[in-house]
Each structure stands twice: as structure tokens, then as C-alpha cells.
Design an enzyme around this catalytic site. Structure first.
Site, PDB file in Angstrom:
ATOM      1  N   ILE A  72     -54.943  -4.559  56.351  1.00 13.65           N
ATOM      2  CA  ILE A  72     -55.245  -3.172  55.979  1.00 13.65           C
ATOM      3  C   ILE A  72     -56.011  -2.497  57.114  1.00 13.65           C
ATOM      4  O   ILE A  72     -56.934  -3.078  57.688  1.00 13.65           O
ATOM      5  CB  ILE A  72     -56.070  -3.116  54.677  1.00 13.65           C
ATOM      6  CG1 ILE A  72     -55.182  -3.415  53.461  1.00 13.65           C
ATOM      7  CG2 ILE A  72     -56.730  -1.761  54.482  1.00 13.65           C
ATOM      8  CD1 ILE A  72     -55.922  -3.425  52.148  1.00 13.65           C
ATOM      9  N   CYS A  73     -55.642  -1.260  57.421  1.00 11.22           N
ATOM     10  CA  CYS A  73     -56.326  -0.421  58.412  1.00 11.22           C
ATOM     11  C   CYS A  73     -56.326  -1.121  59.775  1.00 11.22           C
ATOM     12  O   CYS A  73     -55.272  -1.326  60.345  1.00 11.22           O
ATOM     13  CB  CYS A  73     -57.730  -0.059  57.942  1.00 11.22           C
ATOM     14  SG  CYS A  73     -58.457   1.326  58.866  1.00 11.22           S
ATOM     15  N   MET A  74     -57.496  -1.534  60.275  1.00 16.14           N
ATOM     16  CA  MET A  74     -57.475  -2.254  61.545  1.00 16.14           C
ATOM     17  C   MET A  74     -56.715  -3.569  61.409  1.00 16.14           C
ATOM     18  O   MET A  74     -56.174  -4.085  62.408  1.00 16.14           O
ATOM     19  CB  MET A  74     -58.890  -2.515  62.059  1.00 16.14           C
ATOM     20  CG  MET A  74     -58.896  -3.181  63.427  1.00 16.14           C
ATOM     21  SD  MET A  74     -60.512  -3.385  64.169  1.00 16.14           S
ATOM     22  CE  MET A  74     -60.676  -1.821  64.998  1.00 16.14           C
ATOM     23  N   ASN A 111     -53.879  -3.812  60.121  1.00 13.86           N
ATOM     24  CA  ASN A 111     -52.525  -3.451  60.551  1.00 13.86           C
ATOM     25  C   ASN A 111     -52.440  -3.444  62.067  1.00 13.86           C
ATOM     26  O   ASN A 111     -51.483  -3.968  62.661  1.00 13.86           O
ATOM     27  CB  ASN A 111     -52.162  -2.069  59.996  1.00 13.86           C
ATOM     28  CG  ASN A 111     -50.921  -1.482  60.642  1.00 13.86           C
ATOM     29  OD1 ASN A 111     -49.847  -2.064  60.585  1.00 13.86           O
ATOM     30  ND2 ASN A 111     -51.073  -0.328  61.297  1.00 13.86           N
ATOM     31  N   ALA A 151     -50.713  -2.359  56.000  1.00 17.43           N
ATOM     32  CA  ALA A 151     -50.841  -0.938  55.650  1.00 17.43           C
ATOM     33  C   ALA A 151     -51.980  -0.346  56.469  1.00 17.43           C
ATOM     34  O   ALA A 151     -53.078  -0.913  56.491  1.00 17.43           O
ATOM     35  CB  ALA A 151     -51.110  -0.769  54.159  1.00 17.43           C
TER      36      ALA A 151
END
Length: 792
Positions: free
Chosen positions: A62-64, A66, A144
Site C-alpha cells: 500500500i502507498c509506498m 506499491n 495499491a
């Protein structure tokens, strides 16, 4: 994120960012978020690359997470010009074509073109097409860029944690095996000519808002090169204009009834009909045409929400059953078709009860009753205008909250605007002060009701725009769904003007099978219409009544609408917005004051407490008087059930008034002046309080260099330049949002609708503006009404 995994039964081991997890035993690997440039976390990328090379357990980032996974796979990252931030970022699932509203906060992105073989984009941003997640075609890995854990933002993508857990439990080979990957690509509706039903003559509960929605719908249909036929007997409306590129090809000034609509269908032979733009009149007519077989006989397709869904939202008994199918909450109620049945139902539920009429306009035939005698009288009257009434448990004192929801044929669903009634449940929304966005809901309450709205609208199968109304217990998270309007409404027109999101225009496009991501955002002219506006201002709507024109008419307001018009004010604080709106309702009203409109005085036997308790067209002034005379916020709350947050804001207005009323205008400092203007006080009101004149106060204010700032309605949280022409003035600012070099012509509107002044002056103003444009002149329109057309 940890809580999202734990509540799904996972045992979570938390390790540092540079931990080498390649030799640990685990069933799944979760890579969380972090700040800054992902390329600086070289050690984490190295460890993750080792995992990708040697392990095959499911991985979710998730976020970083990704970005680190993408870098470990061999892709490259880059810095975004501004970053994607906020709670209203739309993303598209590449595998399913479905759109979601997400919460984001990142300044870097992955270059999708650098993904190596076997890796593909899973999500993309619907606005700028940047990468929002990746997946591997043959391995159980996906990511994501946004935040599906949604603290605190939309809950739309929380299901990705279920996807991750399912991959672990089912030992899935890739994310495609778990996600429903069959794209739902709705076909464009194949129609050549569309019949648009208007709302007919103006009436209480059905006025200029439907001229607005019909005009916008015709504009949208013409943009798609469709022939349009309009039925509306209202000669004063803008939509019935004979000339103009945005007008219907044919206009019939005929009653919107099954008999006359049938004649027009036989003559014009349309292959589509739009029912949702003409209020309750068009909706009821469409249902009758369907039930009589006219539409089927002439192969006329209902565009947008189906007739079956319309009936399900209008028939109280069917509506209750549909909500029970998804375990949604409604107030205990019984649908009946006679007064005898209504009396029996009320005895079973227990008084007081609320009566609501099916297929009714503006709450007609509804009301709160305390005993059998009141119920019999109201039920007898209601059953003269409808075949069914709902006897419902009273939820007096609960908050009333609305959401404007948009859904397309591909099941993409967003909430465009949420609104909160100043008055508690029991006052028709058309007769209540309404504030957008809601001011007293917690984050949990807001997203709980938003999630429920989307779930309910999807279950009902609405395509286009609708309005869902809630009763919310102010002391808990308990709520009930009151009703759904499967059409454009007065609230829809208000929400459109409040957000700059053209609901009627979008709804007409969706009715043709066009999806939300395909439609351009009117605010920016570049991004997608699949987004939820983010407001940095407060909108206040206040009704306008003309009850004084009818001698002997009760001034009490309730669940059956009495107002004939309304105003919409925009400010940067509630105090500013509220005072502006009150002044707009009538020239004699000077903001939140204890002085009655039109120079009236309080009667000798005036009972202040009773006037605060009883909802009337002047209760707001009684509340001001009570605060002025020393009533506490808590006392007024106990008497009215109005939320204390609103009352504290109103008390601040009274406190500021008391501070300056005994002051000489010469001793008014620039600091005092700035505070008063930011709280919405007019120059005229300040002059009255200071024993001066409006002109003198204005000159004094200008000498202090205190002037209003012109602000632009920008609902994109400043992430994209706004191109909208909706403007407002506020003293709560530091600069103008645009320059004034056009030297155009200003066209003045007529103010709120009232007896003798209504939609005919919309027609005048719009016709004037269109002709000035044809002459090459720039135009500026000035209006205080939220449900008229003016965006020509």
C-alpha cells in the site's frame, strides 16, 4: 492497516523498514506506507527484490508499498508535479473497468511504461492516468498506491484486504483468480429521439429546480446529437424557449398527463423517454404509462432508472422490503390504504407517529400526529391525493441528513454532496435551513452514511442521480433511511450550485449508458466527473415563505412543505454564510437578528419560549431574541433539539452584536471591523448597532482597507486549476481568485421565488445573457437562488 488485517483473522508481525524478511516463515507479506522518495529506501528495495526472486507467498503493498514493490520488480519512479492528495481521488481498476473514490497522500508515482514483462498496472488515476497499483500476471502479488484502510476517508476499496486474505487462504496463483475480472462495459443506449417530460406549472415543492434540470438534460442530449422533444405547459420556463442551440427540437405546451403524453408519443415516435427531470409529475406519469402498456406498445425505452426501481422507491411497502433485503434500517412502519388500517397501525406502533404519502410531492399529505383524532383527519386528507400512506414511528429530535448520489450503468457510484438540516427531523427539507457540507457529523458518521447510501443505491438499481434522506440519532450511531427520491429534486439543484457539479447534465449522460469516468469534470474541464467534490466553504439554504399573503393561514411549518422559494449563500464560516442567506430572503431582514421581518413587532402577549419551541417561518428570529435575552445554548437545545454546534455559532453572532452595540462608530477599530465582517455583519446592520448609517460605515470600512474577496468555487482541493464560472464573495480571505479585466455586462436576478416573481425572470435573465453572448459581450450574473438556471 494492522487493524484491517487483524480484524480479518490475521496474526501480524511488525518489522522495521530495512528488515530482511527473506528467511522468515509467513503466509503472506504486507508492505505498508511511508514518507518521501522511495528511491531513498534502497535497502528495503534490495530486501524486497530478494523476496520476489526467492519466495512466492501472496504480497500486498500500500502507498509506498506499491512504489517499493515496483522498484524491486525493476520499474522506475518519478516525482509528481503536485502530488495526489485528499479523500476524493478517483481510480480505475484496469481488470474490471470499475471506478473507486480513494484516500491518497503521495508525491511520487511509478512509471507504468517501465514495468518489466509479467507486471502490469492494476489501478490508474482517472484524472491524470498515473499508476495507482500493479499486479503480476502469474504470481500472487498486487499493490495499491491509495489507502484502502481509509482512515479517515472513503471505504470503497477496503475489500482489497479481503482480496489479500483470500489469496492466502485459497493459495491463489494471481490476483485475477480472486478479483471479479470480467469487465462490465455497458453498451450505449441506442436511441435517436428522446421525449423529455417537464414538471408542468410551478407549485409548492416543484418549481424552478425542474426548469433547471430539464434544461440541463436537453443540453446533454443535444451534445450527444440526439433529437429531443419536450412536453411542458409552463410558458415562462427557460427549457421551453423556441430558439437556441441548447433548446429542444420540438416543444409541446401540453399537460404532462398519460393521455396527452400518449398523443405526443404517437405523433413524434420517440424511442426513449426521460422521466427523472420533471419532478413527481413526470415520475408519476411515467409509471402510469408503463403500467398501462403505452411505453411497451410504442417501443419507448425508459432512460436511466427503470420503472420497476421508481415504483420500489415510491411504494412505501416495496421500499421497506427492499431495504430489509440488505439489512438496512428504516423506522418501524406499516404501509396502509385506508384510515381504518392507519389507526390500527398507529395503535400497534404507538403514538406519536409520522404519516407519509406515497407518490406525493413536497411532503403533501404527511405530518406528525399525537393521537387518533389527528391521525384520522390527516389520513382522510392524504388518501384523497394518494392510494397509500405509511404510518411510521416518530423519530422527532433526530438529525436529518441527505446525500446526493450518482451511479452509472457500470455500477460506478459516488456521493456528490451531503447536506444537513439545521432543524431536527419533522420539518420538510424544503422548509428547513440546510447546510452543505454537513457540519456536525463525525468522520465515522459521515462515512457510515456515505457507505450506506452507495450500498442502497446499488441494491435499488438506480442509474443517474438520486437523493437519499436519513434520520440520525444525535446520541448514538443509530440511523434510519427515510426515503430515496429516484429523480432530480430541489436538493439536487442546490447541490449542483453548491458544488459546481452539474448533476442534471451528468444524470442525462448516464441515462444514455455513458459511464462516469468518460464524462469531463465541469469544474476543471480536464479531469473526470467521477469524483466527489471537496468544499472549502459553507453553503446555507434558507426557505422563503409568503404566508402573510394568506390571512388566517397557520405560520407553523412541518413535514408538508409551505415555502415558495429559497436562497443559497456561500461563505467561509457558518456565521458569514448564515447571515448572508438571511439577508437574501427579504430586504427587511438584516441577518441573524431578533427583529421580525417587514418591520413587524412582537405582540404584547408574545411567549418567547413557545415561539422557540414551535417551528414557524420566524422561529430563527425567536432564537436570536432568546440568545439576546440570555437563554443558554443548552436551554435552547433542550427546547428545539437543534444541534449545539449551530447554536454556539449563532450565540457568537449575538455576542459580537452586544460587544459593539453600545460602542461609538469612531471607536470601532479595524480589528473590530474585520471580525464583524468575517462573521457576516452587513454595513447596514453595523450602522444600526453603532448609531450610524450604512454609507458612513462603508466609507469607514473602505478607509480601513477592509473589502470582500472574490472566491471561485473550487472543489478539487486546489490539486487542479478550476475553470468554473461560479463565484462568491467573502471577507474570510487574503486574495481574489481571479482578475477582472473582461469589462462585461452584469445581469441582475430577481432573488428568491415568491408570489409574483419566479421562473419567468429566470427566462428573462437567461435570454438576456444568451443574446449578449451572441453580440460578443462578456456577462456576469448576480443571483441568490440555488435552483434557477443562469448557467446558460
Amino acid at each position: 492497516m494492522i487493524r484491517s488485517l487483524v480484524k480479518r483473522g490475521a496474526e501480524v508481525k511488525l518489522v522495521p523498514w530495512n528488515y530482511d524478511m527473506s528467511r522468515d516463515e509467513y503466509d503472506g507479506l504486507f508492505i505498508s506506507n511511508g514518507p518521501g522518495n522511495p528511491e531513498f529506501a534502497a535497502e528495503a528495495v534490495k530486501n524486497l527484490r530478494n523476496v520476489l526472486d526467492t519466495r512466492n507467498e501472496p504480497l500486498f503493498g500500500i502507498c509506498m508499498g506499491n512504489q517499493l514493490t515496483s522498484l524491486a520488480a525493476g520499474a522506475r519512479s518519478y516525482k509528481l508535479p503536485f502530488g495526489n492528495r485528499g479523500q476524493n481521488q478517483p481510480v480505475m481498476n484496469v481488470l474490471t473497468g470499475k471506478a473507486f473514490i480513494t484516500s491518497q497522500n503521495h508525491g511520487y508515482a511509478i512509471d507504468s511504461n517501465t514495468l518489466p514483462k509479467g507486471w502490469k498496472s492494476l489501478f490508474i488515476n482517472a484524472n491524470d492516468n498515473t499508476n495507482e497499483g500493479i499486479y503480476h500476471e502469474s504470481r500472487p502479488i498486487f499493490t495499491a498506491q491509495f489507502h484502502p484502510e481509509h482512515k479517515g476517508g472513503p471505504t470503497d476499496t477496503e475489500f482489497l484486504f479481503d482480496t489479500f486474505m483470500a489469496m492466502i487462504k485459497e493459495k491463489a496463483q494471481n490476483v485475477s483468480a480472486v478479483l471479479h475480472t470480467v469487465p462490465k462495459t455497458p453498451q450505449r443506449i441506442d436511441v435517436k429521439k428522446v421525449l423529455v417530460l417537464g414538471s408542468g406549472g410551478l407549485s409548492i415543492g416543484q418549481a424552478g429546480e425542474f426548469d433547471y434540470s430539464g434544461s440541463q438534460a436537453i443540453k446533454a442530449l443535444k451534445e450527444e446529437n440526439l433529437a429531443t422533444v419536450l412536453m411542458n405547459p409552463n410558458i415562462a420556463s427557460v427549457q421551453t424557449n423556441a430558439d437556441g442551440e441548447k433548446q429542444a427540437d420540438s416543444v409541446y405546451f401540453l399537460p404532462v398527463t398519460p393521455e396527452f403524453v400518449t398523443e405526443v408519443i404517437e405523433r413524434e415516435k420517440p424511442d426513449g423517454i426521460l422521466l427523472s427531470m420533471g419532478g413527481q409529475t413526470a415520475l408519476n406519469c411515467g409509471v402510469q404509462l408503463y403500467q398501462s402498456g403505452v411505453l411497451q406498445k410504442h417501443n419507448v425505452q425508459v432512460l436511466g432508472t427503470s420503472i420497476e426501481t421508481i415504483i420500489a422507491t415510491e411504494d412505501r411497502d416495496i421500499f421497506a422490503r427492499k431495504l430489509q433485503e440488505i439489512n438496512e434500517k428504516i423506522a418501524p412502519s406499516v404501509a396502509v390504504k385506508s384510515t381504518v388500517e392507519a389507526l390500527a397501525a398507529a395503535e400497534k406502533i404507538g403514538y406519536p407517529v409520522m404519516l407519509r404519502s406515497a407518490y406525493a410531492l413536497g411532503g403533501l399529505g404527511s405530518g406528525l400526529v399525537d393521537n387518533g383524532e389527528q391521525l384520522q383527519s390527516l389520513a382522510d386528507r392524504a388518501l384523497k391525493i394518494t392510494s397509500q400512506i405509511l404510518v411510521e414511528k416518530s423519530l422527532q429530535g433526530w438529525k436529518e441528513v441527505e446525500y446526493e448520489v450518482v451511479r452509472d450503468a457500470a455500477d460506478n457510484c459516488i456521493t456528490v454532496c451531503n447536506m444537513e438540516n439545521f432543524d431536527p427531523l419533522g420539518i420538510h427539507t424544503g422548509d428547513s435551513v440546510v447546510v452543505a457540507p454537513s457540519q456536525t457529523l463525525s468522520n465515522e458518521e459521515y462515512h457510515m452514511l456515505r457507505e450506506t447510501a452507495i450500498k442502497t443505491v446499488r441494491h435499488m438499481g438506480i442509474v443517474g442521480e438520486c437523493n437519499i434522506q436519513y434520520a440520525l440519532n444525535p446520541k448514538s450511531l443509530e440511523y434510519c433511511i427515510i426515503e430515496i427520491n429516484a429523480r432530480l429534486s430541489r436538493s439536487s439543484a442546490l447541490a449542483s450550485k453548491a458544488t459546481g457539479y452539474p448533476l442534471a447534465f451528468i444524470a442525462a449522460k448516464l441515462a444514455l449508458g455513458i459511464t462516469l469516468p468518460e464524462i469531463r469534470n465541469a469544474t476543471t474541464q480536464t479531469t473526470s466527473a467521477c469524483f466527489e467534490p471537496s468544499l472549502d466553504y459553507i453553503v446555507t439554504k434558507i426557505p422563503r415563505w409568503d404566508l402573510d399573503r394568506f390571512h388566517g393561514t397557520s405560520k407553523q411549518i412541518g413535514s408538508s412543505m409551505k415555502s415558495v422559494g429559497e436562497v443559497m449563500a456561500i461563505g467561509r464560516t457558518f456565521e458569514e454564510s448564515m447571515q448572508k442567506a438571511l439577508r437574501m430572503t427579504h430586504p427587511s431582514i438584516d441577518g441573524f437578528t431578533h427583529e421580525l421581518p417587514i418591520g413587524k413587532t412582537y405582540e404584547r402577549d408574545f411567549d418567547l419560549e413557545a415561539s422557540v419551541v414551535m417551528p414557524t417561518n420566524t422561529r430563527i428570529h425567536a432564537i436570536a431574541k432568546a440568545l439576546y435575552e440570555g437563554y443558554s445554548v443548552e436551554r435552547i437545545h433542550d427546547l428545539t433539539a437543534i444541534d449545539c454546534w449551530f447554536l454556539h455559532k449563532l450565540k457568537r453572532i449575538v455576542d459580537l452584536e452586544k460587544e459593539v452595540e453600545n460602542m461609538d462608530s469612531k471607536h470601532l477599530t479595524s480589528e473590530n471591523m474585520q471580525v464583524m465582517k468575517e462573521a457576516g455583519f452587513s454595513d447596514r446592520r453595523l450602522g444600526s448597532l453603532l448609531g450610524s448609517t450604512e454609507d458612513d460605515i462603508r466609507l469607514q470600512r473602505i478607509a480601513m482597507n477592509i473589502r470582500p474577496w472574490v472566491k471561485q468555487i473550487d472543489t478539487m482541493a486546489a490539486e487542479y486549476p478550476a475553470a468554473t464560472n461560479y463565484l462568491y464573495c467573502s471577507y474570510n480571505g487574503m486574495e481574489h481568485d481571479l482578475t477582472f479585466n473582461d469589462h462585461g455586462t452584469m445581469v441582475l436576478g430577481c432573488g428568491p421565488y415568491h408570489i409574483g416573481s419566479s421562473v419567468e425572470f429566470d427566462w428573462c435573465a437567461v435570454s438576456c445573457i444568451r443574446n449578449l453572448r451572441q453580440l460578443g459581450r462578456k456577462t456576469v450574473s448576480l443571483s441568490s437562488v440555488g435552483n434557477e438556471i443562469f448557467d446558460c
